[in-house]
Design an enzyme around this catalytic site. Structure first.
Site, PDB file in Angstrom:
ATOM      1  N   HIS A   1      26.531  23.598 -15.650  1.00  0.00           N
ATOM      2  CA  HIS A   1      26.284  23.222 -16.746  1.00  0.00           C
ATOM      3  C   HIS A   1      26.488  23.496 -17.689  1.00  0.00           C
ATOM      4  CE1 HIS A   1      22.577  21.351 -18.863  1.00  0.00           C
ATOM      5  NE2 HIS A   1      21.906  21.983 -18.726  1.00  0.00           N
TER       6      HIS A   1
ATOM      7  N   ASP B   1      28.092  19.958 -12.343  1.00  0.00           N
ATOM      8  CA  ASP B   1      27.081  19.622 -12.740  1.00  0.00           C
ATOM      9  C   ASP B   1      26.020  19.654 -12.176  1.00  0.00           C
ATOM     10  OD1 ASP B   1      25.176  19.943 -14.184  1.00  0.00           O
ATOM     11  OD2 ASP B   1      25.454  19.713 -16.039  1.00  0.00           O
TER      12      ASP B   1
ATOM     13  N   SER C   1      22.017  20.534 -23.184  1.00  0.00           N
ATOM     14  CA  SER C   1      21.254  20.038 -22.190  1.00  0.00           C
ATOM     15  C   SER C   1      19.929  18.876 -22.475  1.00  0.00           C
ATOM     16  CB  SER C   1      21.218  21.134 -21.480  1.00  0.00           C
ATOM     17  OG  SER C   1      19.706  20.843 -19.817  1.00  0.00           O
TER      18      SER C   1
END
Length: 348
Positions: free
Chosen positions: A316, A286, A166
């Site tokens: 995600h 996501d 991320s």
């Protein structure tokens, strides 16, 4: 957050204001055993022959060149020889404890030395919780820490890989752009190359926030949706996110939000400069980071060795929030990619 079966004293520690690092360290110490005993596939696998080390210099933490106490941790296979060094960059609000513990153990059990640190202002490192006054400064702190790891005579001859999750994907890419020849590859898991449109406030609100951030950068004013709901597809695993007691879960601070926005714009603009071997993994459902930018990164990167894995219906948190079989599929993809490149670089 209230936990069943937790005594009043422990609940008081967990309810404390986590802005200061001392409160975060107390909470993690008091809650560590409960955290590691949760019912999650990553934390339930028994791993024998793993050596885990929390860096314990200078009153338990290493002081970096900026005078900040940095918490770091390593996971090493004790029995098998090391295949490569993997330097893990955690996501926004996160820490290299808790779920990262499970990710690192899994990689270490496959023969990799895993090294991670909490960025200043996150987890157990010093700094105002959730505050990023400068993204570039975080990148420099990460380079400083991982350079020390790689200079260790035990690891100097081994291939080294960045692993960014991320926001950590943005950190890893910026590390590479500052050190284009230093790494043998990067694994980017749902990388934050662009924040999904739904997550960004409308244009006018954004301009107001950017203006106010110059005066009140530490204020928590940025509107935010429920991140656990958006990141975790598996409902039982979603409930476990509350056990990550030192994660930053408040509204983003204004200065931090502006830095993240600026960073993603810069990375999106510089995708063509990315030149190292790449494995990009992204869930097609996501809604936090934009999978279309992972596709653009794959298309535009000048790397001759690059691979994109897209997972249908996945959210995600690919390694924490999906059904067990999906999590282990992602791990298989990562470990087979690492194995191929580590053996190639390190035939002995």
């Amino acid at each position: 957050m209230k936990f069943e079966g937790v005594d009043k004293e422990l609940q008081k520690i967990l309810d404390a204001n986590m802005d200061d690092v001392a409160a975060r360290r107390r909470a993690r110490e008091a809650f560590k055993e409960i955290q590691l005993g949760i019912d999650h596939c990553l934390l339930k696998i028994p791993y024998d022959g793993l050596k885990m080390k929390e860096i314990l210099f200078m009153q338990s933490y290493e002081v970096n060149s900026r005078g900040l106490e940095i918490f770091s941790k390593s996971w090493l296979p004790e029995i098998s020889p090391l295949k490569a060094v993997v330097c893990f960059c955690h996501g926004y609000g996160d820490t290299c404890t808790f779920f990262v513990e499970g990710i690192a153990r899994k990689l270490a059990s496959s023969g990799y030395g895993v090294f991670a640190m909490d960025y200043p202002g996150f987890g157990l490192s010093e700094g105002l919780h959730g505050y990023i006054p400068s993204f570039d400064r975080i990148v420099d702190d990460v380079i400083e820490h991982f350079s020390k790891v790689k200079e260790n005579p035990e690891y100097q001859s081994l291939p080294s890989f960045l692993f960014g999750q991320s926001m950590g994907g943005a950190v890893a890419l910026k590390v590479h752009l500052k050190q284009p020849k230093a790494w043998n590859g990067a694994i980017l898991l749902a990388p934050m190359c662009k924040i999904a449109e739904d997550m960004v406030p409308p244009w006018l609100v954004k301009q107001i926030l950017i203006g106010v951030a110059k005066i009140l950068p530490k204020e928590k004013l940025v509107p935010q949706k429920d991140m656990a709901e958006m990141a975790f597809r598996d409902l039982n695993k979603r409930k476990l996110t509350s056990y990550n007691v030192i994660a930053y879960k408040d509204k983003p601070r204004l200065g931090t939000a502006v830095e993240l926005l600026k960073t993603t714009q810069e990375i999106e603009y510089r995708l063509g400069e990315v030149s190292l071997p790449l494995l990009i993994l992204h869930g097609e459902a996501d809604t936090i980071t934009d999978s279309s930018v992972s596709k653009a990164l794959y298309d535009k990167a000048s790397s001759s060795d690059k691979k994109l894995c897209l997972y249908k219906d996945a959210f995600h948190a690919l390694l924490e929030g999906e059904p067990d079989d999906a999590i282990f599929q992602v791990f298989d993809d990562i470990i087979s990619w690492l194995d191929e490149r580590s053996i190639r670089k390190n035939p002995h």
